[in-house]
Design an enzyme around this catalytic site. Structure first.
Site, PDB file in Angstrom:
ATOM      1  N   TRP A 286      97.661 -65.651 -56.664  1.00 28.21           N
ATOM      2  CA  TRP A 286      96.989 -66.648 -55.824  1.00 28.21           C
ATOM      3  C   TRP A 286      98.020 -67.069 -54.789  1.00 28.21           C
ATOM      4  O   TRP A 286      99.205 -67.200 -55.114  1.00 28.21           O
ATOM      5  CB  TRP A 286      96.557 -67.799 -56.717  1.00 28.21           C
ATOM      6  CG  TRP A 286      96.299 -69.125 -56.077  1.00 28.21           C
ATOM      7  CD1 TRP A 286      97.145 -70.210 -56.103  1.00 28.21           C
ATOM      8  CD2 TRP A 286      95.144 -69.538 -55.378  1.00 28.21           C
ATOM      9  NE1 TRP A 286      96.572 -71.263 -55.452  1.00 28.21           N
ATOM     10  CE2 TRP A 286      95.334 -70.884 -54.986  1.00 28.21           C
ATOM     11  CE3 TRP A 286      93.945 -68.899 -55.030  1.00 28.21           C
ATOM     12  CZ2 TRP A 286      94.393 -71.596 -54.280  1.00 28.21           C
ATOM     13  CZ3 TRP A 286      93.013 -69.627 -54.323  1.00 28.21           C
ATOM     14  CH2 TRP A 286      93.227 -70.955 -53.960  1.00 28.21           C
TER      15      TRP A 286
ATOM     16  N   ASP B 270     101.421 -65.103 -62.239  1.00 28.86           N
ATOM     17  CA  ASP B 270     101.479 -65.488 -63.646  1.00 28.86           C
ATOM     18  C   ASP B 270     102.448 -64.568 -64.384  1.00 28.86           C
ATOM     19  O   ASP B 270     102.641 -63.415 -63.993  1.00 28.86           O
ATOM     20  CB  ASP B 270     100.077 -65.376 -64.270  1.00 28.86           C
ATOM     21  CG  ASP B 270      99.153 -66.480 -63.778  1.00 28.86           C
ATOM     22  OD1 ASP B 270      99.666 -67.501 -63.271  1.00 28.86           O
ATOM     23  OD2 ASP B 270      97.920 -66.328 -63.898  1.00 28.86           O
TER      24      ASP B 270
ATOM     25  N   ASN C 254      91.802 -70.935 -57.777  1.00 29.22           N
ATOM     26  CA  ASN C 254      93.084 -70.614 -58.435  1.00 29.22           C
ATOM     27  C   ASN C 254      93.064 -70.750 -59.954  1.00 29.22           C
ATOM     28  O   ASN C 254      94.063 -70.482 -60.608  1.00 29.22           O
ATOM     29  CB  ASN C 254      94.244 -71.424 -57.821  1.00 29.22           C
ATOM     30  CG  ASN C 254      94.172 -72.904 -58.151  1.00 29.22           C
ATOM     31  OD1 ASN C 254      93.224 -73.373 -58.767  1.00 29.22           O
ATOM     32  ND2 ASN C 254      95.171 -73.648 -57.719  1.00 29.22           N
ATOM     33  N   ASP C 255      91.937 -71.147 -60.526  1.00 27.62           N
ATOM     34  CA  ASP C 255      91.860 -71.278 -61.979  1.00 27.62           C
ATOM     35  C   ASP C 255      91.522 -69.914 -62.589  1.00 27.62           C
ATOM     36  O   ASP C 255      90.477 -69.721 -63.203  1.00 27.62           O
ATOM     37  CB  ASP C 255      90.790 -72.333 -62.321  1.00 27.62           C
ATOM     38  CG  ASP C 255      90.878 -72.773 -63.770  1.00 27.62           C
ATOM     39  OD1 ASP C 255      91.844 -72.386 -64.454  1.00 27.62           O
ATOM     40  OD2 ASP C 255      89.967 -73.500 -64.214  1.00 27.62           O
TER      41      ASP C 255
HETATM   42  N1  ABN Z   1      96.777 -68.814 -63.210  1.00 24.51           N
HETATM   43  C1  ABN Z   1      96.895 -69.518 -64.397  1.00 24.51           C
HETATM   44  C2  ABN Z   1      95.713 -69.443 -65.287  1.00 24.51           C
HETATM   45  C3  ABN Z   1      95.747 -68.578 -66.343  1.00 24.51           C
HETATM   46  C4  ABN Z   1      94.646 -68.500 -67.202  1.00 24.51           C
HETATM   47  C5  ABN Z   1      93.531 -69.271 -66.934  1.00 24.51           C
HETATM   48  C6  ABN Z   1      93.533 -70.138 -65.861  1.00 24.51           C
HETATM   49  C7  ABN Z   1      94.625 -70.221 -65.023  1.00 24.51           C
END
Ligand code: ABN
Length: 172
Positions: free
Chosen positions: A99, A118, A146-147
């Site tokens: 993101w 991540d 971004n979630d």
């Molecule tokens: N980008 C972090 C994240 C990971 C898993 C679920 C939601 C957000």
């Protein structure tokens, strides 16, 4: 130039005569050890150790959601999980997809593009959860949301924490 050759040869002979192999090796190793201590104080070495956009932030700033480079982060800060703002903790692998946000650095007054990768392969770190919604759009606009677990493209898709890598200056 023969005199210069002769002079050099004499100097080398005198030096070889006066010093043992052990003392020469001792001097070389002392110089090497000394330079290892000097290296970190040289400006070039100090600059090389810093990731781009990493200012002189304190440990407290780097582990706080309010720190400027975390303006659009959604995840556990890797700096609270055994990594740094820009590197994954040992045993985890960075996601190739991410993101991207634009954050304002109050220290230099400039806007930067920040890529939120991540770190994957270990269970959730569960420390320093930051959930920013800066310029985020609802989930149906997938790439503006971004979630998302960006570990989805990794071999091990388990999400651990998020890094915030400054890509460069944002063009306004
Ligand atoms: N980008 C972090 C994240 C990971 C898993 C679920 C939601 C957000």
């Amino acid at each position: 130039m023969r005199w210069l050759d002769k002079f050099g040869e004499n100097m080398a002979r005198q030096l070889a005569h006066r010093s043992s192999r052990r003392s020469v090796l001792g001097s070389i190793s002392k110089a090497l050890v000394g330079s290892a201590f000097l290296m970190p104080v040289l400006p070039v070495a100090r600059a090389a150790g810093k990731a781009p956009g990493l200012d002189d932030a304190t440990e407290e700033e780097l582990t706080s959601c309010d720190y400027w480079r975390y303006c659009a982060v959604d995840g556990f800060l890797c700096s609270c999980c055994g990594g740094t703002p820009t590197t994954c903790p040992p045993g985890t692998t960075p996601s190739p997809i991410s993101w991207v946000g634009t954050c304002h650095n109050p220290k230099d007054g400039k806007d930067y593009l920040v890529s939120y990768h991540d770190c994957c392969g270990k269970t959730a770190c569960n420390r320093c959860l930051c959930s920013s919604q800066v310029r985020e759009r609802p989930g149906y606009e997938f790439f503006l949301h971004n979630d998302v677990n960006w570990c989805m493209a990794n071999e091990n898709t388990t999400f651990h924490c998020t890094t915030s890598i400054v890509v460069g200056l944002a063009k306004n």
